[in-house]
Design an enzyme around this catalytic site. Structure first.
Site, PDB file in Angstrom:
ATOM      1  N   THR A  60      47.177  42.077  54.499  1.00  0.00           N
ATOM      2  CA  THR A  60      47.801  42.300  53.200  1.00  0.00           C
ATOM      3  C   THR A  60      47.027  41.522  52.130  1.00  0.00           C
ATOM      4  O   THR A  60      45.947  40.980  52.395  1.00  0.00           O
ATOM      5  CB  THR A  60      49.308  41.981  53.261  1.00  0.00           C
ATOM      6  OG1 THR A  60      49.905  42.375  52.031  1.00  0.00           O
ATOM      7  CG2 THR A  60      49.591  40.513  53.522  1.00  0.00           C
ATOM      8  N   LYS A  64      42.535  43.027  51.826  1.00  0.00           N
ATOM      9  CA  LYS A  64      42.300  44.386  52.355  1.00  0.00           C
ATOM     10  C   LYS A  64      40.851  44.848  52.168  1.00  0.00           C
ATOM     11  O   LYS A  64      40.324  45.570  53.009  1.00  0.00           O
ATOM     12  CB  LYS A  64      43.256  45.384  51.704  1.00  0.00           C
ATOM     13  CG  LYS A  64      44.714  45.162  52.115  1.00  0.00           C
ATOM     14  CD  LYS A  64      45.613  46.221  51.504  1.00  0.00           C
ATOM     15  CE  LYS A  64      47.074  45.881  51.741  1.00  0.00           C
ATOM     16  NZ  LYS A  64      47.969  46.969  51.330  1.00  0.00           N
ATOM     17  N   ASP A 101      48.506  52.760  54.359  1.00  0.00           N
ATOM     18  CA  ASP A 101      49.376  52.729  53.174  1.00  0.00           C
ATOM     19  C   ASP A 101      49.655  54.135  52.642  1.00  0.00           C
ATOM     20  O   ASP A 101      50.789  54.463  52.284  1.00  0.00           O
ATOM     21  CB  ASP A 101      48.731  51.888  52.066  1.00  0.00           C
ATOM     22  CG  ASP A 101      48.717  50.405  52.412  1.00  0.00           C
ATOM     23  OD1 ASP A 101      49.655  49.938  53.073  1.00  0.00           O
ATOM     24  OD2 ASP A 101      47.758  49.715  52.004  1.00  0.00           O
ATOM     25  N   GLY A 128      44.128  48.450  43.760  1.00  0.00           N
ATOM     26  CA  GLY A 128      44.022  48.755  45.178  1.00  0.00           C
ATOM     27  C   GLY A 128      45.172  49.617  45.674  1.00  0.00           C
ATOM     28  O   GLY A 128      44.981  50.507  46.513  1.00  0.00           O
ATOM     29  N   GLY A 241      59.919  51.574  46.797  1.00  0.00           N
ATOM     30  CA  GLY A 241      58.888  51.654  47.821  1.00  0.00           C
ATOM     31  C   GLY A 241      59.227  51.017  49.157  1.00  0.00           C
ATOM     32  O   GLY A 241      58.337  50.824  49.983  1.00  0.00           O
TER      33      GLY A 241
HETATM   34  P1  ATR Z   1      46.981  46.215  43.191  1.00  0.00           P
HETATM   35  O1  ATR Z   1      45.866  45.963  44.164  1.00  0.00           O
HETATM   36  O2  ATR Z   1      48.332  45.765  43.657  1.00  0.00           O
HETATM   37  O3  ATR Z   1      47.005  47.622  42.698  1.00  0.00           O
HETATM   38  P2  ATR Z   1      45.567  45.237  40.865  1.00  0.00           P
HETATM   39  O4  ATR Z   1      44.255  45.649  41.425  1.00  0.00           O
HETATM   40  O5  ATR Z   1      45.667  43.929  40.169  1.00  0.00           O
HETATM   41  O6  ATR Z   1      46.697  45.221  41.969  1.00  0.00           O
HETATM   42  O7  ATR Z   1      46.040  46.409  39.881  1.00  0.00           O
HETATM   43  C1  ATR Z   1      47.171  46.278  39.109  1.00  0.00           C
HETATM   44  C2  ATR Z   1      47.418  47.575  38.366  1.00  0.00           C
HETATM   45  O8  ATR Z   1      48.561  47.412  37.532  1.00  0.00           O
HETATM   46  C3  ATR Z   1      46.295  47.987  37.431  1.00  0.00           C
HETATM   47  O9  ATR Z   1      46.258  49.391  37.380  1.00  0.00           O
HETATM   48  C4  ATR Z   1      46.757  47.394  36.102  1.00  0.00           C
HETATM   49  O10 ATR Z   1      46.198  47.998  34.952  1.00  0.00           O
HETATM   50  P3  ATR Z   1      44.719  47.503  34.433  1.00  0.00           P
HETATM   51  O11 ATR Z   1      43.742  48.078  35.398  1.00  0.00           O
HETATM   52  O12 ATR Z   1      44.607  48.091  33.070  1.00  0.00           O
HETATM   53  O13 ATR Z   1      44.762  46.012  34.452  1.00  0.00           O
HETATM   54  C5  ATR Z   1      48.214  47.682  36.175  1.00  0.00           C
HETATM   55  N1  ATR Z   1      49.064  46.865  35.301  1.00  0.00           N
HETATM   56  C6  ATR Z   1      49.464  45.586  35.502  1.00  0.00           C
HETATM   57  N2  ATR Z   1      50.283  45.180  34.524  1.00  0.00           N
HETATM   58  C7  ATR Z   1      50.431  46.234  33.669  1.00  0.00           C
HETATM   59  C8  ATR Z   1      51.174  46.456  32.459  1.00  0.00           C
HETATM   60  N3  ATR Z   1      51.957  45.509  31.921  1.00  0.00           N
HETATM   61  N4  ATR Z   1      51.078  47.666  31.871  1.00  0.00           N
HETATM   62  C9  ATR Z   1      50.297  48.634  32.407  1.00  0.00           C
HETATM   63  N5  ATR Z   1      49.589  48.496  33.540  1.00  0.00           N
HETATM   64  C10 ATR Z   1      49.653  47.310  34.164  1.00  0.00           C
END
Ligand code: ATR
Length: 275
Positions: A60, A64, A101, A128, A241
Site C-alpha cells: 500500500t 506501489k 485495485d 496513482g 469505496g
Molecule cells: P493517489 O495516489 O492517492 O491518487 P496522489 O497521487 O497524491 O494520490 O493524487 C491525488 C489526486 O487528488 C490528484 O489527482 C490531485 O490533483 P492534482 O494532480 O491537481 O494535484 C487530486 N486532488 C487532491 N486534492 C484536491 C482538491 N482539493 N481538489 C481537486 N483535486 C484534488
C-alpha cells in the site's frame, strides 16, 4: 501456517489483516497476516526479508510504484497497465506482481448493480488511485472513459501511457481539466485524495444520466462529502469505496490461494466496525 502481510508507511490503520483472516476462515485455511511498517527508504530490504519465509504481500501507500520497479519483468498485464503493484508473491523463487485495485473497483460496481459495460464514465483525479483503475474499466467494456484532473497535464499523461500500451484504448479514452466534462455520465468516480479531509474537489457540475452512480473510492462511517454533493447534483445513487477495498483483497486472495472468497459477509462486518 503460511505468512502473508501488508506493507506500507503508515500501516497501523490497514484493514487488510481483518479482511484476509475472515476470507481464510471461509475455507478453513490456516494463515497469518501481519501489518508490516517499512522505513521510507527501506522498502526493498523489508520485502526481501519477508520473503525469506513469507508467501505473499499486499503493498500500500507509498510503495506501489516501488513494488512495480522491484518486480521487473515478472509483472502481470494489469500491473503494467497500472504502473503500480499491490500484490506480491513468489513463483519458483522469483518475485511476481499484480495490481488488483482496478478489478476490485469493477467487481464492486457489478456488486452494487452498475456494470461498467456500455457506460459513459467520468473519472476525477489523476494520481496513482486513478491510474490503477483506467485499464480495468476499459477492459470491462465501458463506452467512454473521460479522466479529468485539477492539473490537466497529469490526466493527459495517464491517457498517453495507457494508449501507448494499448492503442485500441484511444477511441474510448479522453482527458482534460476539472471543468472539462461536457456530456452526461452514467458513473462518476472520485479518485482524488480530496475526500480524505472532507474537502471536495472543485466539483464539475456534471450532468448525470438516469440510474446513474456517484462512486467515491474513499470511505467513511458517514456518506462522504463527494457522495452528498453528487446526489444533490442529480446522481441517482452514491456509494463509497469500502466494497472496492474488500474487492481488491478478494482478488489478491484468489491469486494467492486460488479460491474466490465471499465478499458480502466480510464487507458487512467491516461496515459495522467503521460505523
Ligand atoms: P493517489 O495516489 O492517492 O491518487 P496522489 O497521487 O497524491 O494520490 O493524487 C491525488 C489526486 O487528488 C490528484 O489527482 C490531485 O490533483 P492534482 O494532480 O491537481 O494535484 C487530486 N486532488 C487532491 N486534492 C484536491 C482538491 N482539493 N481538489 C481537486 N483535486 C484534488
Amino acid at each position: 501456517a503460511k505468512r502473508y502481510g501488508v506493507i506500507g508507511h503508515p500501516i497501523e490503520h490497514s484493514r487488510s489483516p481483518q479482511i484476509h483472516t475472515q476470507f481464510a476462515s471461509q475455507f478453513n485455511l490456516a494463515l497469518s497476516y501481519e501489518r508490516i511498517l517499512a522505513p521510507l527508504d527501506g522498502f526493498s530490504a523489508t520485502v526481501e526479508a519477508f520473503f525469506k519465509d513469507g508467501s505473499g504481500l499486499n503493498v500500500t501507500l507509498p510503495f506501489k510504484e516501488q513494488a512495480y520497479d522491484l518486480v521487473g519483468p515478472r509483472l502481470s498485464r494489469r500491473a503494467r497497465m497500472a504502473g503500480a503493484v499491490n500484490t506480491l508473491w513468489l513463483e519458483e523463487g522469483q518475485l511476481h506482481g499484480c495490481n488488483t485495485d482496478g478489478v476490485g473497483l469493477c467487481s464492486d460496481l457489478l456488486r452494487v448493480g452498475h456494470n461498467p459495460e456500455g457506460k459513459r464514465i467520468l473519472l476525477i483525479g489523476a494520481g496513482g488511485a486513478s491510474r490503477g483503475v483506467v485499464f480495468p474499466l476499459l477492459e470491462a467494456g465501458c463506452e467512454m472513459l473521460h479522466i479529468i484532473n485539477r492539473t490537466s497535464a497529469k490526466a493527459y499523461d495517464i491517457r498517453e501511457q495507457v494508449v501507448a500500451l494499448d492503442p485500441d484504448a484511444s477511441r474510448r479514452l479522453s482527458a482534460g481539466g476539472l471543468d472539462d466534462h461536457c456530456g452526461d455520465w452514467d458513473i462518476v468516480i472520485n479518485a482524488t485524495s480530496a475526500s480524505l479531509n472532507q474537502n471536495l474537489p472543485e466539483l464539475p457540475d456534471a450532468r448525470y444520466r438516469s440510474n446513474s452512480l456517484a462512486y467515491d473510492m474513499f470511505y467513511a462511517s458517514e456518506p462522504t462529502a463527494f457522495m452528498r454533493a453528487a446526489e444533490q447534483a442529480g446522481a441517482t445513487h452514491s456509494k463509497d469505496g469500502l466494497g472496492m477495498l474488500v474487492g481488491q483483497a478478494a482478488a489478491s486472495f484468489q491469486i494467492w490461494h486460488g479460491v474466490e472468497a465471499d465478499v458480502e459477509p466480510v464487507l458487512a462486518k467491516l461496515r459495522q466496525d467503521i460505523g
